[in-house]
Design a protein around this motif. Structure first.
Motif, PDB file in Angstrom:
ATOM      1  N   LEU A 151       0.857  -1.303   0.088  1.00 48.62           N
ATOM      2  CA  LEU A 151       0.062  -0.023   0.005  1.00 48.62           C
ATOM      3  C   LEU A 151       0.913   1.413   0.186  1.00 48.62           C
ATOM      4  N   LYS A 152       2.056   1.248   0.918  1.00 47.17           N
ATOM      5  CA  LYS A 152       2.637   2.499   0.716  1.00 47.17           C
ATOM      6  C   LYS A 152       3.407   2.594  -0.318  1.00 47.17           C
ATOM      7  N   ILE A 153       3.862   1.428  -1.180  1.00 42.58           N
ATOM      8  CA  ILE A 153       4.706   1.667  -2.340  1.00 42.58           C
ATOM      9  C   ILE A 153       3.615   2.381  -3.426  1.00 42.58           C
ATOM     10  N   LEU A 154       2.328   1.765  -3.538  1.00 39.84           N
ATOM     11  CA  LEU A 154       1.426   2.538  -4.410  1.00 39.84           C
ATOM     12  C   LEU A 154       1.312   3.870  -4.134  1.00 39.84           C
ATOM     13  N   GLY A 155       1.241   4.413  -2.867  1.00 35.07           N
ATOM     14  CA  GLY A 155       1.390   5.824  -2.774  1.00 35.07           C
ATOM     15  C   GLY A 155       2.480   6.432  -3.425  1.00 35.07           C
ATOM     16  N   ILE A 156       3.772   5.763  -3.058  1.00 36.72           N
ATOM     17  CA  ILE A 156       5.025   6.521  -3.385  1.00 36.72           C
ATOM     18  C   ILE A 156       5.232   6.613  -4.771  1.00 36.72           C
ATOM     19  N   PHE A 157       4.715   5.301  -5.661  1.00 43.71           N
ATOM     20  CA  PHE A 157       4.988   5.389  -6.915  1.00 43.71           C
ATOM     21  C   PHE A 157       4.117   6.420  -7.719  1.00 43.71           C
ATOM     22  N   ALA A 158       2.727   6.684  -7.134  1.00 42.81           N
ATOM     23  CA  ALA A 158       1.721   7.810  -7.444  1.00 42.81           C
ATOM     24  C   ALA A 158       2.421   9.214  -7.345  1.00 42.81           C
ATOM     25  N   ARG A 159       3.226   9.381  -6.124  1.00 39.59           N
ATOM     26  CA  ARG A 159       4.030  10.568  -5.669  1.00 39.59           C
ATOM     27  C   ARG A 159       5.028  10.820  -6.744  1.00 39.59           C
ATOM     28  N   LEU A 160       5.642   9.755  -6.887  1.00 42.74           N
ATOM     29  CA  LEU A 160       6.933   9.874  -7.851  1.00 42.74           C
ATOM     30  C   LEU A 160       6.194  10.436  -9.281  1.00 42.74           C
ATOM     31  N   ASN A 161       5.251   9.978  -9.795  1.00 40.50           N
ATOM     32  CA  ASN A 161       4.703  10.322 -11.006  1.00 40.50           C
ATOM     33  C   ASN A 161       4.150  11.783 -11.171  1.00 40.50           C
ATOM     34  N   TYR A 162       3.363  12.284 -10.021  1.00 40.16           N
ATOM     35  CA  TYR A 162       2.627  13.502  -9.959  1.00 40.16           C
ATOM     36  C   TYR A 162       3.203  14.646  -9.571  1.00 40.16           C
ATOM     37  N   ARG A 163       4.422  14.388  -8.327  1.00 40.43           N
ATOM     38  CA  ARG A 163       4.672  15.503  -7.823  1.00 40.43           C
ATOM     39  C   ARG A 163       6.216  15.768  -8.304  1.00 40.43           C
ATOM     40  N   ASP A 164       6.855  14.407  -8.645  1.00 42.26           N
ATOM     41  CA  ASP A 164       8.230  14.520  -8.954  1.00 42.26           C
ATOM     42  C   ASP A 164       8.504  14.166 -10.678  1.00 42.26           C
ATOM     43  N   GLY A 165       7.278  14.124 -11.334  1.00 42.17           N
ATOM     44  CA  GLY A 165       7.537  13.922 -12.599  1.00 42.17           C
ATOM     45  C   GLY A 165       8.329  12.662 -13.235  1.00 42.17           C
ATOM     46  N   LYS A 166       8.374  11.394 -12.275  1.00 42.22           N
ATOM     47  CA  LYS A 166       9.100  10.369 -12.495  1.00 42.22           C
ATOM     48  C   LYS A 166       7.926   9.171 -12.919  1.00 42.22           C
ATOM     49  N   ALA A 167       7.926   8.954 -14.181  1.00 37.66           N
ATOM     50  CA  ALA A 167       6.740   8.282 -14.549  1.00 37.66           C
ATOM     51  C   ALA A 167       6.748   6.677 -14.792  1.00 37.66           C
ATOM     52  N   TYR A 215       7.735   4.487 -12.632  1.00 34.56           N
ATOM     53  CA  TYR A 215       7.437   3.545 -11.436  1.00 34.56           C
ATOM     54  C   TYR A 215       5.993   3.330 -11.350  1.00 34.56           C
ATOM     55  N   LEU A 216       5.002   4.027 -11.626  1.00 37.23           N
ATOM     56  CA  LEU A 216       3.667   3.760 -11.737  1.00 37.23           C
ATOM     57  C   LEU A 216       3.015   2.824 -12.410  1.00 37.23           C
ATOM     58  N   PRO A 217       3.742   2.432 -13.676  1.00 37.96           N
ATOM     59  CA  PRO A 217       3.401   1.303 -14.476  1.00 37.96           C
ATOM     60  C   PRO A 217       3.421  -0.154 -13.615  1.00 37.96           C
ATOM     61  N   ASP A 218       4.068  -0.211 -12.687  1.00 38.87           N
ATOM     62  CA  ASP A 218       4.250  -1.273 -11.758  1.00 38.87           C
ATOM     63  C   ASP A 218       3.208  -1.612 -10.833  1.00 38.87           C
TER      64      ASP A 218
END
Length: 334
Positions: free
Chosen positions: A275-291, A293-296
């Motif tokens: 659950l935590k990693i799902l949140g982190i991957f979404a944050r990396l995508n939307y806040r940090d522009g690192k796309a 991770y989220l496809p995982d």
């Protein structure tokens, strides 16, 4: 960091590497980059290959990395060797442990041997006595992790606003997961002990990305190793590896609970981590522009689908997954 800052940093990095190596013809090529602000560069035209770690001081202090590296090495853990360091500038010259990580070379045929070697390193890490003042994977950190899932994955990525009943369902499950984590025996905990952070060298694997070690629950690193963020294995095989770790931890004198309790603890910590990693991957995508991770994300939903049916106590999370999360993921993917 602006484009101008980036260009200036690039020039500073190259000048430092040439001075540190004593080779004015040295060049640098990107070796890897992580989710933070550190970057890694491999030397060229320099004889034996080295790695330059670039940790911009204003963005990511290199000292916690160095302190933890020294602590782990003193405990027998294989970590990268530091050849030259400049703390004020945020540059380190390191040995080159090679290109591929364990995640890139491990196969079904050799996974048992690789994971046995990884367990060797993990047991050494867990036997280290944490120094005074080390952070704890306690209530505050668990609450923060729980908030990442709701804020970034549910609300920001899936557009889900939970009603009162659904919010209570999620909070009930999160509270049970947190209570389980807090009740476990405590040891030094890496928090990202997974194949992507292990380098397959002869006297290793060498452990990377260890700067955020804390005092935490004993099952956290084993389940991170076998239920990786980027690499999945059949559940029966994971259960067998967890049992293997448990037997070896007992032999090593670590404070693991009885086997069945440990396996349950590992499952529940795995759920909390997913659950935590799902949140982190979404944050990396939307806040940090690192796309990248989220496809995982579907990998973590699959992990939840495997384990949640084992535990009626977490039925509220399973219901939320079926009723709201899975349909929303289909909409987002469409």
């Amino acid at each position: 960091m602006t484009a101008t800052d980036s260009t200036a940093r690039e020039a500073e990095r190259l000048a430092w590497a040439r001075a540190a190596s004593g080779n004015a013809a040295l060049e640098l090529h990107r070796a890897s980059v992580d989710a933070g602000f550190r970057s890694y560069w491999r030397t060229a035209n320099a004889g034996e290959s080295r790695i330059v770690m670039d940790s911009p001081p204003a963005l990511e202090d290199v000292r916690p990395w160095l302190r933890m590296r020294d602590l782990l090495e003193a405990g027998g853990v294989r970590v990268p060797r530091v050849l030259v360091q400049d703390i004020d500038a945020g540059f380190l010259l390191l040995e080159d442990l090679g290109g591929p990580t364990l995640a890139q070379v491990i196969t079904e045929a050799d996974a048992d041997a690789h994971f046995d070697a990884a367990i060797d390193q993990l047991l050494k890490l867990q036997r280290i006595v944490p120094p005074p003042g080390m952070g704890e994977f306690g209530e505050a950190l668990l609450q923060r992790d729980a908030g990442l899932f709701e804020e970034w994955f549910l609300r920001r990525h899936l557009g889900i606003e939970l009603d009162c009943g659904e919010a209570e369902q999620l909070q009930l499950a999160q509270r049970r997961l947190m209570d389980n984590a807090l009740a476990q025996p405590r040891v030094l905990t890496h928090r990202d002990f997974m194949p992507r952070n292990l380098m397959p060298v002869d006297d290793g694997p060498a452990v990377l990305d260890f700067q955020d070690c804390v005092i935490g629950p004993i099952a956290y690193d084993p389940v991170s190793l076998f239920k990786d963020a980027f690499l999945s294995w059949p559940l029966a095989r994971v259960d067998g590896w967890l049992a293997r770790y448990h037997a070896r931890a007992l032999e090593a004198g670590l404070p693991v609970p009885p086997r069945e309790r440990f396996l349950r603890d590992a499952d529940w910590l795995g759920i909390q981590r997913h659950l935590k990693i799902l949140g982190i991957f979404a944050r990396l995508n939307y806040r940090d522009g690192k796309a990248k991770y989220l496809p995982d994300a579907p990998r973590f939903i699959a992990y939840l689908d495997e384990v949640l049916p084992r535990y009626p106590e977490l039925a509220s999370l399973r219901e939320l997954l079926d009723a709201r999360i899975r349909p929303a993921m289909l909409r987002v993917a469409a």
